[in-house]
Each structure stands twice: as structure tokens, then as C-alpha cells.
Design an enzyme around this catalytic site. Sequence first.
Site, PDB file in Angstrom:
ATOM      1  N   LYS A 111       0.867  -1.181   0.000  1.00 41.00           N
ATOM      2  CA  LYS A 111       0.000   0.000   0.000  1.00 41.00           C
ATOM      3  C   LYS A 111       0.895   1.219   0.000  1.00 41.00           C
ATOM      4  O   LYS A 111       2.023   1.179   0.513  1.00 41.00           O
ATOM      5  CB  LYS A 111      -0.878   0.020   1.260  1.00 41.00           C
ATOM      6  CG  LYS A 111      -2.115   0.841   1.120  1.00 41.00           C
ATOM      7  CD  LYS A 111      -3.170   0.067   0.353  1.00 41.00           C
ATOM      8  CE  LYS A 111      -4.429   0.849   0.146  1.00 41.00           C
ATOM      9  NZ  LYS A 111      -5.462   0.005  -0.466  1.00 41.00           N
TER      10      LYS A 111
HETATM   11  P1  NAD Z   1     -13.209   7.654  -3.327  1.00 41.01           P
HETATM   12  O1  NAD Z   1     -12.258   8.691  -2.888  1.00 41.01           O
HETATM   13  O2  NAD Z   1     -13.570   7.526  -4.774  1.00 41.01           O
HETATM   14  O3  NAD Z   1     -14.616   7.834  -2.536  1.00 41.01           O
HETATM   15  C1  NAD Z   1     -14.721   7.940  -1.155  1.00 41.01           C
HETATM   16  C2  NAD Z   1     -16.163   8.329  -0.838  1.00 41.01           C
HETATM   17  O4  NAD Z   1     -16.357   8.304   0.576  1.00 41.01           O
HETATM   18  C3  NAD Z   1     -16.537   9.745  -1.287  1.00 41.01           C
HETATM   19  O5  NAD Z   1     -17.870   9.747  -1.754  1.00 41.01           O
HETATM   20  C4  NAD Z   1     -16.448  10.554   0.009  1.00 41.01           C
HETATM   21  O6  NAD Z   1     -17.265  11.711  -0.010  1.00 41.01           O
HETATM   22  C5  NAD Z   1     -16.963   9.532   0.989  1.00 41.01           C
HETATM   23  N1  NAD Z   1     -16.631   9.779   2.388  1.00 41.01           N
HETATM   24  C6  NAD Z   1     -15.456  10.211   2.922  1.00 41.01           C
HETATM   25  N2  NAD Z   1     -15.580  10.358   4.260  1.00 41.01           N
HETATM   26  C7  NAD Z   1     -16.850  10.005   4.560  1.00 41.01           C
HETATM   27  C8  NAD Z   1     -17.607   9.924   5.764  1.00 41.01           C
HETATM   28  N3  NAD Z   1     -17.070  10.277   6.933  1.00 41.01           N
HETATM   29  N4  NAD Z   1     -18.887   9.502   5.698  1.00 41.01           N
HETATM   30  C9  NAD Z   1     -19.455   9.169   4.525  1.00 41.01           C
HETATM   31  N5  NAD Z   1     -18.798   9.212   3.356  1.00 41.01           N
HETATM   32  C10 NAD Z   1     -17.522   9.630   3.382  1.00 41.01           C
HETATM   33  O7  NAD Z   1     -12.638   6.281  -2.760  1.00 41.01           O
HETATM   34  P2  NAD Z   1     -12.952   4.815  -3.262  1.00 41.01           P
HETATM   35  O8  NAD Z   1     -11.957   4.422  -4.277  1.00 41.01           O
HETATM   36  O9  NAD Z   1     -14.408   4.679  -3.557  1.00 41.01           O
HETATM   37  O10 NAD Z   1     -12.598   3.983  -1.934  1.00 41.01           O
HETATM   38  C11 NAD Z   1     -13.493   3.903  -0.844  1.00 41.01           C
HETATM   39  C12 NAD Z   1     -13.005   2.812   0.095  1.00 41.01           C
HETATM   40  O11 NAD Z   1     -12.922   1.575  -0.617  1.00 41.01           O
HETATM   41  C13 NAD Z   1     -11.612   3.028   0.685  1.00 41.01           C
HETATM   42  O12 NAD Z   1     -11.586   2.427   1.965  1.00 41.01           O
HETATM   43  C14 NAD Z   1     -10.711   2.244  -0.250  1.00 41.01           C
HETATM   44  O13 NAD Z   1      -9.498   1.869   0.361  1.00 41.01           O
HETATM   45  C15 NAD Z   1     -11.604   1.053  -0.525  1.00 41.01           C
HETATM   46  N6  NAD Z   1     -11.312   0.304  -1.748  1.00 41.01           N
HETATM   47  C16 NAD Z   1     -11.283   0.914  -2.967  1.00 41.01           C
HETATM   48  C17 NAD Z   1     -11.057   0.149  -4.105  1.00 41.01           C
HETATM   49  C18 NAD Z   1     -11.113   0.753  -5.480  1.00 41.01           C
HETATM   50  O14 NAD Z   1     -11.055  -0.010  -6.454  1.00 41.01           O
HETATM   51  N7  NAD Z   1     -11.273   2.058  -5.629  1.00 41.01           N
HETATM   52  C19 NAD Z   1     -10.800  -1.223  -3.994  1.00 41.01           C
HETATM   53  C20 NAD Z   1     -10.838  -1.810  -2.736  1.00 41.01           C
HETATM   54  C21 NAD Z   1     -11.098  -1.046  -1.622  1.00 41.01           C
END
Ligand code: NAD
Length: 421
Positions: A111
Site C-alpha cells: 500500500k
Molecule cells: P473515493 O475517494 O472515490 O470515494 C470515497 C467516498 O467516501 C466519497 O464519496 C467521500 O465523499 C466519501 N466519504 C469520505 N468520508 C466520509 C464519511 N465520513 N462519511 C461518509 N462518506 C464519506 O474512494 P474509493 O476508491 O471509492 O474507496 C473507498 C473505500 O474503498 C476506501 O476504503 C478504499 O481503500 C476502498 N477500496 C477501494 C477500491 C477501489 O477499487 N477504488 C478497492 C478496494 C477497496
Amino acid sequence: MSLIETENELSIYESMAARFDVAVEKLKLDDGLAHYLRKPNREIIVHIPVAMESGRLEVFDGYRVQHSIARGPCKGGVRYAPDVTLDEIRGLAAEMTWKCAVVNIPFGGAKGGIVCDPSKLTLGELERITRRYTAEILDYIGPERDVPAPDMNTNEQTMAWMMDTYSMHMRHTVTACVTGKPLDLGGSHGRKEATGRGCMIVCDQAMKRFGRTRENTRVIVQGFGNVGSQAARLMHEAGYRIIGVADAFGGVFNSRGLDIEALLLHANEARTVKGFPEGEAITNQEILEQDCDVLVPAAKESVITSHNASRIKARILVEGANSPTTAPADHILFERGVFVIPDILANAGGVTVSYFEWVQDREGYFWSENDVNERLKNIQVAAFNDVVQYGERHNVNNRIAAYMLAIDRVAFSIKLRGIYA
Ligand code: NAD
């Protein structure tokens, strides 16, 4: 199962380590091997000098933690946020090792992160930060070493800059050095939707298990970024009733179901789901505690803790985010009979299609979206069955089952490679 205590409940590394300790004890894993797997192989800290638009020079801290290469090159996202810590990156790197092993793809875990606030940076500043970070960690990454991908606040554009910087140093184009790239630069069909789609695939399996139909299932999604918006959209299209969605700014709730297409249009304009007129306003914490059948925390870590776990009303928890539930909260959810589909299984669709992207880049031959989605489904369904059956066989909850299965697979590879020689 007793309550898992951690000194600092909100530490992602401690939550990972607490579950790891339970799993290795049940596996009766050799002490030395357990000690080795509890810690990362390597932690890289870089200080990135960047010329800001103002003409000032600023220095940003960046991390890359490589947890394991036992089963293949390291794989894991890079996140940009003002509160990124080495401890968090360390925990998430280990989770990537377990995630890749749960879905049985040939990667170890890593990471990365940069301490910065993207909302306060111009596109030019973000590009310079990304390029310099890539150059600083260049010796440690690459298709055979460690393959970064997008995560919170990073996207296809970030990966295009990373790929270009790496390629400039190699003197030829190396598309397989990162995944989550734009389609025109060696990206894969279906990657953008993959994590959300994976969440739906495992949720469908849980539905089957409990004899439920999508149409009678009320879903709440926290987070409306890549994972949350795709999960909500795909589940809505498949017939689930999405009754609540929230992002960092607030949320919207409608027990009759939200029109997700209209919500996407609203969020595109307003940059938030907040203010969507076809529902009631709700906070992003309250939304977790509403009555529903499926809860998909898809925003950030540690949102379900020992303080609010007893108020979670969902019957099924699909962990779209990484580490959304703390270790002490696991026990409370288990006692309440919540069927938890843990992050290292539920959100593994992203890394699985990243694996497909890496394979396609190395072959130079690209698959149709249908092929990607079918292969993703095969892998996620098999992993779901592996985890649930493992849990039943060993009388442990799904999270500990996923950890045990993954640690066992990684330990087996290490033994085959001959670490004791
Ligand atoms: P992103 O930045 O695209 O979206 C994050 C979302 O969460 C946004 O809508 C933001 O406004 C919201 N958010 C932030 N703080 C918040 C809160 N306190 N309450 C409610 N909503 C809140 O990120 P992403 O890529 O969608 O990733 C989200 C999660 O999924 C992370 O934990 C990331 O590590 C995990 N993840 C992502 C992927 C991927 O392919 N993008 C894969 C596996 C895991």
C-alpha cells in the site's frame, strides 16, 4: 468468540494484527512464521519536494509499504489524504496480502500514500507530486516487483502519470507497472466498476444463502466515490432497493427507494449526494444505524466501532471500504447475528480486475467487458464459498475464516519456497 481488544481501536494496523493473532492461534501456525507475517517486508518513506504554483517549494511525506512477496509481486493502491499515516499504510498493506490470497491471485500485498490534501492542490501540483513520488520509489516498483493502483483520492489520471514516469526511466512504455489506468493506456474494461460489482456478486451469494430476493432487500451505502457509487448503481440496476446513500458531506434517505440514476446526475453537478430532493436529509453517521437489510460501508476505515456496532440494524454487512469495522466491533456484530462479508473478500473485485489488467498488459491482448465480468464473477463466487465453508468447518466467523484461509495459503507458499533452508 471473545471481544478482541486493541490498545488503539482506530488503528488499522492494530485491528489487522488483532485478527491475525486470532487466526494464527487457531491455525496453530509456527511462531517464527507468525512473527514474520505479522510485519511487512519493507517500509519506504520518501520526502517529495514539489514546486507549488505560488513559486514556493513544499515537501510532502510519502510511504510505500510492501508486506509480502511470497505469492508474487506486491499489489496495492496509493492514497492521497492529509491524515495518511505509516501505521495505516502498514495495516492496509498486510490486508492486501490477505485479500490477494483469499481470491487466490498470484500477488502479495502493498500500500502507498502521500500526506497531502488533494482538494487544495491544482492539477499541475498533483501531477508533480505523483511524478516525483514515483521517481523516489522507482527501484522498488515494476511489473515483477510491486504494482500500484488507485485508492482514495487517486484515479486513472494518477495512474497514467505514474505509468508515464516509470516508462520514461525505463526508456520504453511499461503499461503493466500500474493498474487502474485509462482504457487507452492499457487499462482493462470493467476495472472502474470492479470493486462495486464484486460487492454485488458476494451480496448476491449471501441472498442465495438466506433465500432472499433482490427486490425485497433494502440497501444502504455509505460513500459515493468509486466503490460506493458503482455498488449503488449496479445493485439498483439489478433490482435491489437502495434506501440510503451518504458521502463526506451528508446523506439522503428514502424508505421507498432512491432513483440512483437521478442521484448520480445530482452528485455529478453538486459534487455531493447531499441536497438530493427525492429523500430526507441524514448525516453520514446516522445512515449506518438505519433499519435496512444490507449495509455497504464504502467510504473509509473505522466507521463501525465498539461504540456504534450495537446500533447497526442491517442483517448483512458488505464491506466495500478497507477496514470499515474495527476489531473490537467484530464481536458485537457476531453476537447480533450480522452476516459480515469482510473487506478482504467483499472488495476484492478491484484487485481481481487489476490482476486481469496486469495479465492483459503483459500479453498485449485485451479482453471484452463480458469476459472480464464473467471471470470476476467466477473468482468472487469461489472465494465467497471458500470463506463461508471454511468458517463453518472451523466454527469461526467469516472474518476470521477469511484471515485463516489467506494466512494458510501464504504460509504454504513460504514453506514451499523453503524459508527454513
Ligand atoms: P473515493 O475517494 O472515490 O470515494 C470515497 C467516498 O467516501 C466519497 O464519496 C467521500 O465523499 C466519501 N466519504 C469520505 N468520508 C466520509 C464519511 N465520513 N462519511 C461518509 N462518506 C464519506 O474512494 P474509493 O476508491 O471509492 O474507496 C473507498 C473505500 O474503498 C476506501 O476504503 C478504499 O481503500 C476502498 N477500496 C477501494 C477500491 C477501489 O477499487 N477504488 C478497492 C478496494 C477497496
